[in-house]
Design an enzyme around this catalytic site. Structure first.
Site, PDB file in Angstrom:
ATOM      1  N   SER A 121       0.738  -1.421   0.154  1.00 26.83           N
ATOM      2  CA  SER A 121      -0.052  -0.302   0.434  1.00 26.83           C
ATOM      3  C   SER A 121       0.952   1.553   0.103  1.00 26.83           C
ATOM      4  O   SER A 121       1.334   1.551  -1.191  1.00 26.83           O
ATOM      5  CB  SER A 121      -0.838  -0.096   0.837  1.00 26.83           C
ATOM      6  OG  SER A 121      -1.589   0.995   1.290  1.00 26.83           O
ATOM      7  N   ASP A 164      -6.061  -3.776  -1.406  1.00 25.20           N
ATOM      8  CA  ASP A 164      -5.004  -3.037  -0.672  1.00 25.20           C
ATOM      9  C   ASP A 164      -4.230  -4.449  -0.470  1.00 25.20           C
ATOM     10  O   ASP A 164      -4.963  -5.667   0.414  1.00 25.20           O
ATOM     11  CB  ASP A 164      -5.307  -2.146  -0.037  1.00 25.20           C
ATOM     12  CG  ASP A 164      -4.393  -1.732   0.644  1.00 25.20           C
ATOM     13  OD1 ASP A 164      -3.054  -2.160   1.027  1.00 25.20           O
ATOM     14  OD2 ASP A 164      -4.648  -0.603   1.582  1.00 25.20           O
TER      15      ASP A 164
END
Length: 1071
Positions: free
Chosen positions: A786, A908
């Site tokens: 991320s 994510d």
């Protein structure tokens, strides 16, 4: 028989404020006839004859020689009284000499021969005031019964008998007042006396000189002045009786040392080598004299010695029981010693001299940041600007021309503006004589002389003597105020009337459309429309040289403008006429949105160490303005976190710490010390104890300051420290006991966490500063999730850490710009492409990258990695060669709820691997095993160090309940909410168990392991857009790194120990 004349009875009259009775003073304007009792010698002789017998009986007759004027004086050192001669008390001697005795002072006897009077009568009518030479023709004789001869040129003592006479010819200087000696005990005597015309002195007179009131003496009784003198002397008498100190009870009241006290003090050793300023302390105690337990800061005009004359006695400027309290003031006074030593002490009255010295000390204490010329203006020292003083300063001190343009930090103006603000009219006139061009300059806020002027008198002389300044009568300052607006808003009616009379207007005319939009709230859309319609006006300037960037008042408008700076060719560090960038101007002018404006400027690449023409940075200006509450400490913390150098000095050699120490702002000092601000170099003048070189060592000071800074509850956070086995692993690595033929590789792992990626960047910056080199090139294999993948990709594509910091500050405003999630996915993709380009993952040759994402197309969801290398065949399929880097980053940052899934299936990577350290180690192990199985064991690599970066540890929160009760629906709802928060926390966990597992695996392989994750003072949500929250997070990370410098230094040792790093060629082999 008593004879009177038109001048009234013979009386002694003296001046107020003088408590010691003198006996004779001759006024410059006194006529010689005023010293006789009648208008003719016959009258004199008659009057004397009639009173001769009574005088003889009193035994007071003194034989005189004819033709001479005689004066009997008992105390020639005191000379305040002005005698007016009358025949009321005239007495005749045996030789026909007239003698006059005062009613109130029988020791004073004036005797004159009537023959001498007759001879000199025509000439005696001439006024001494008109021609002193008239009096020089008269030969006077003084009978010195009290053994002292008085002469105005000098006071000499001659031992004579009552019949001995000393004859002197009067000169021009004989007819002046003799200065009275100051009483040492009371210290209340005036130092000089004005000359008084006897004709203006009568029993009912109320004035005798332009500045003094003359009080008549009461016949046969005490005068009012005697009573006042006794009242003034009484406290000193009581203090002496009670053995109280000679100095004032107020520690800051300037007092002159009594000569008798000088022997009881010794000079204390200091680092200031100036005999004029010393610190003294009492040295002896006797039955008659108790030792003084206070330290005195002393100004000694000719040095501190008991041999000095009365006029050269030292002054006690300040007193304290702690020497340290005086050291700061000592250095400040020493820096401005010229202001003290240049006082004309030989001609100045004692009380005026004390007053001027005390005023200097007060201003220096109140305004420690003032330079010498500023103090001179504040104390109205016109003599400072004289030709002689200027010549001396040019030869021995800072050139006067340089001082005239010395910026006053807190007022943010120059000396000429300070003089106008304080209404120093004489100084203003002198400055007009010296350099009229000074009155055409503006201060740092755009104010010209018409904004500063505080009286119509100054306004008129500026108008008359500096015509060039008339052109600025309608010029606006940075706040858009014209001089007339300023005069009205600050209640200066006379100045306003003057300006209106000269044609001043309330407004000068509007700025262009862009400038108006930049000063309006929520006008970002207007800015965009204006720039689209008239892009050419983006580079226009106002009369002060300000660009649209300089005049911005709100973040939204500034962001809208700077988002197009490349397209419009804007220079964010452009300077105005005053030589200031927008950053410097924002600091010195009270912006309603200051912190967001500073964040926006830095996010778009502003130079945080830009300087003005005086070499001052934003930190210099902040240090001077924090004390005046014109800037918040949060702004200072942000400046430091964003790279402002706390040790940069201006052209005067001053650091931000020096300025903060001058103002004694402890909070500002604590911030600067925590940031590593050093003390001034040895020998630098004007330093206070918090910046002087002679105090504690830097390291001890830093540690003490950092220990006082607490972030949250320490028990809530994992400690950044080594276990015993980790210390052993590091020692083995540094000792070389793990040497082998395998190539060594350094591993770096970065966690996910949204905007909290700034914590990783701030930590990397701190390590890079200690390393002294680009840190990322020391690592060979990296993994990021991320926000960690964004940082990793940015560094891999050549961005610096400061550029990545700026990128993140832009990201929060461009990407998280909605009211609530989900945020605009198109904006996110555009931002990633703008920042990282459209190249492929495979175009990054080195280091090896692992970018995590979760494929949520089916359950169970799978962790996938985008790589720029071919992985082991049993680990995962190869990443497509054509995959764009921005696409891999888009997948990894697709946080659920905040953004739509990438390609409708990728979310994510933090859902499975928010801390990718374990995945990174697994990848290296799989690589080595693949080589081993294929018979290429010698090509395997050895892990040298693993460094894991977290996005900050948030404070712990208490979970209220986890039990579900069917009888209590509300409690059940709370339980479900708590369970959901717990599941999400553990699913995305990067602290706790993941860190422990990575540490233990690294330890089993005897690999040094480092974990950095700063404790945060509050829970910052990963999509937070609050500038205050972001700045607080950056500062928390900065302090964390400062506190753990030893931990960082161990990592630096390990990275630098391997001479193969940075690798010249890749140590990896294709599988």
């Amino acid at each position: 028989m008593t004879t009177t004349n038109k001048d009234g009875p013979f009386r002694q009259q003296y001046l107020p404020g003088v408590h010691k009775e003198p006996n004779l003073a001759i006024s410059e304007s006194t006529h010689s006839s005023d010293w006789y009792s009648a208008t003719s010698s016959e009258d004199c002789f008659q009057a004397a004859s009639q009173s001769f017998s009574s005088q003889k009986s009193n035994g007071n007759v003194i034989t005189q020689q004819p033709g001479k004027l005689h004066c009997e004086i008992s105390d020639p050192k005191s000379c305040s009284f002005v005698p007016a001669i009358s025949t009321d008390n005239a007495q005749m001697g045996t030789s026909g000499i007239i003698k006059y005795r005062s009613y109130s002072n029988p020791d004073l006897l004036v005797a004159m021969s009537p023959l001498a009077y007759r001879d000199e009568a025509p000439q005696s009518q001439k006024s001494v005031a008109n021609s002193r030479q008239d009096l020089t023709q008269t030969s006077c004789e003084v009978v010195t019964v009290s053994e002292t001869v008085v002469n105005a040129d000098s006071i000499t003592t001659t031992t004579v008998t009552s019949s001995t006479t000393t004859t002197a010819t009067a000169s021009q200087e004989d007819f002046i007042m003799v200065e009275a000696e100051q009483d040492e005990t009371a210290g209340l005597c005036d130092a000089t006396m004005p000359l008084v015309d006897k004709k203006n002195i009568t029993t009912s007179s109320t004035t005798s000189s332009p500045s003094r009131q003359i009080t008549p003496r009461i016949e046969n009784g005490l005068s009012f002045e005697n009573v006042v003198s006794l009242v003034k002397i009484f406290p000193a008498f009581v203090n002496k009786l009670l053995k109280k100190p000679w100095y004032a009870s107020r520690c800051d009241e300037v007092c002159q040392f009594p000569k008798a006290e000088l022997a009881y003090y010794d000079i204390v050793s200091t680092d200031v080598d100036d005999e004029h300023f010393v610190i003294v302390a009492g040295k002896v105690t006797t039955d008659e004299h108790l030792m003084d337990n206070q330290f005195h800061l002393v100004f000694a005009p000719v040095g501190f010695s008991e041999d000095v004359s009365l006029d050269e006695r030292p002054f006690s400027l300040f007193r304290a029981t702690d020497k340290k309290d005086l050291m700061d003031l000592l250095h400040l006074c020493d820096e401005k010693s010229f202001l003290f030593t240049s006082l004309d002490m030989s001609t100045m009255r004692a009380d005026i001299l004390r007053s001027k010295i005390e005023e200097l000390v007060i201003q220096i204490r109140l305004k420690p940041h003032y330079h010498m010329i500023h103090v001179a203006i504040a104390t109205d020292r016109l003599d400072f600007f004289s030709d002689g003083m200027i010549k001396t300063m040019n030869e021995t001190l800072e050139p006067f021309e340089s001082q005239l343009r010395c910026l006053c930090h807190t007022e943010n103006c120059y000396p000429v503006h300070l003089a106008l603000t304080m209404d120093r009219q004489k100084i203003v006139e002198r400055l007009l004589e010296l350099d009229p061009t000074l009155f055409c300059e503006t201060d740092k806020a755009g104010n010209n002389v018409w904004h500063h002027v505080n009286s119509s008198f100054c306004a008129q002389i500026i108008w008359d003597r500096c015509p060039a300044s008339q052109h600025f009568i309608d010029e606006r300052n940075m706040d858009g105020q014209s001089p007339l607006n300023e005069a009205v808003s600050t209640a200066k009616p006379l100045v306003a009337t003057f300006l209106i009379g000269k044609g001043a207007k309330f407004t000068r005319g509007d700025r262009n459309e862009l400038f108006v939009a930049m000063t309006s709230k929520n006008a970002q859309s207007v800015v965009e429309v204006v720039l689209t319609d008239k892009p050419e006006i983006a580079n226009e300037r106002d009369a002060l040289g300000n660009s649209a960037i300089h005049v911005a008042l709100y973040k939204e408008s500034l962001n809208a403008l700077l988002n197009r700076k490349v397209e419009l060719g804007l220079d964010i560090d452009v300077k105005n006429n005053a030589g200031e960038t927008a950053l410097l101007l924002f600091i010195t002018t009270r912006k309603p949105d200051l912190l967001p404006l500073l964040v926006t400027l830095y996010a778009h690449g502003a130079n945080m160490n830009a300087t003005d023409p005086h070499g001052n940075t934003a930190l210099h200006k902040s240090a001077a303005l924090v004390d005046a509450k014109k800037i918040s400490l949060e702004c200072v913390k942000f400046l430091i976190s964003a790279g402002s150098n706390p040790n940069k000095i201006n052209l005067r050699g001053e650091s931000p710490r020096h300025l903060a120490a001058s103002l004694q702002n402890q909070e500002m000092l604590a911030i600067l010390k925590a940031a590593g601000a050093t003390r001034c170099p040895k020998g630098y003048k004007g330093c206070r104890s918090n910046c002087r070189h002679d105090c504690s060592s830097a390291e001890d000071e830093y540690e003490e300051t950092l220990q006082k800074i607490r972030i949250g509850n320490e028990s809530d956070y994992e400690k950044t420290e080594f276990t015993a086995s980790e210390k052993l692993n590091i020692q083995d690595t540094l000792d070389g006991s793990r040497r082998g033929k395998k190539a060594k590789v350094n591993l770096i792992s970065m966690d996910g966490g949204g905007i909290r990626g700034l914590v990783i960047i701030q930590t990397l910056i701190a390590i890079e500063e200690r390393l002294g080199d680009d840190i990322f090139k020391y690592f060979d294999w990296s993994a990021g999730t991320s926000t960690g993948s964004l940082i990793m990709a940015g560094l891999a594509t050549g961005k610096s850490l400061r550029e990545m910091q700026q990128t993140y500050l832009l990201l929060k405003d461009r990407v998280f710009d909605g009211i609530m999630p989900p945020y605009d996915t198109v904006q996110l993709e555009k931002f990633i492409q703008d920042q990282f380009g459209t190249g492929t993952v495979w175009e990054i040759p080195y280091p090896r990258l692992m970018i995590s994402a979760v494929n949520s197309e089916k359950l169970p969801v799978r962790l996938e990695m985008a790589r720029n290398y071919k992985p082991a065949k049993d680990v995962a399929p190869e990443t497509p060669k054509e995959m764009p880097l921005w696409m891999a980053l888009r997948r990894s940052t697709a946080a659920p709820v905040l953004f739509k899934p990438s390609e409708d299936r990728y979310i994510d990577g933090g859902i499975i691997s928010n801390n990718p350290a374990l995945d990174l180690m697994s990848e290296v192990h799989a690589y080595n095993r693949e080589l081993q199985l294929s018979g290429r064991k010698s090509d395997a690599v050895q892990m040298n160090v693993l460094v894991s970066f977290g996005t900050g540890q948030i404070p712990s929160t208490v979970i209220e309940t986890l039990s579900i009760d069917s009888n209590s629906p509300l409690q059940s709802i709370k339980t479900i909410k708590n369970l959901a928060a717990m599941f999400i926390d553990q699913a995305t966990a990067s602290e706790g168990a993941p860190v422990a597992r990575s540490r233990q695996w690294a330890d089993s392989l005897e690999i040094p392991f480092f974990r950095f994750s700063a404790p945060l003072s509050k829970n910052i949500f990963l999509s937070s857009t609050s500038d205050l929250d972001v700045c607080t997070m950056m500062w928390d990370s900065f302090i964390y790194c400062r506190k753990h410098r030893d931990y960082i230094d161990e990592l630096v040792k390990v990275l630098k120990h391997d001479t193969d790093h940075p690798h010249v060629k890749t140590p990896f082999t294709d599988l």
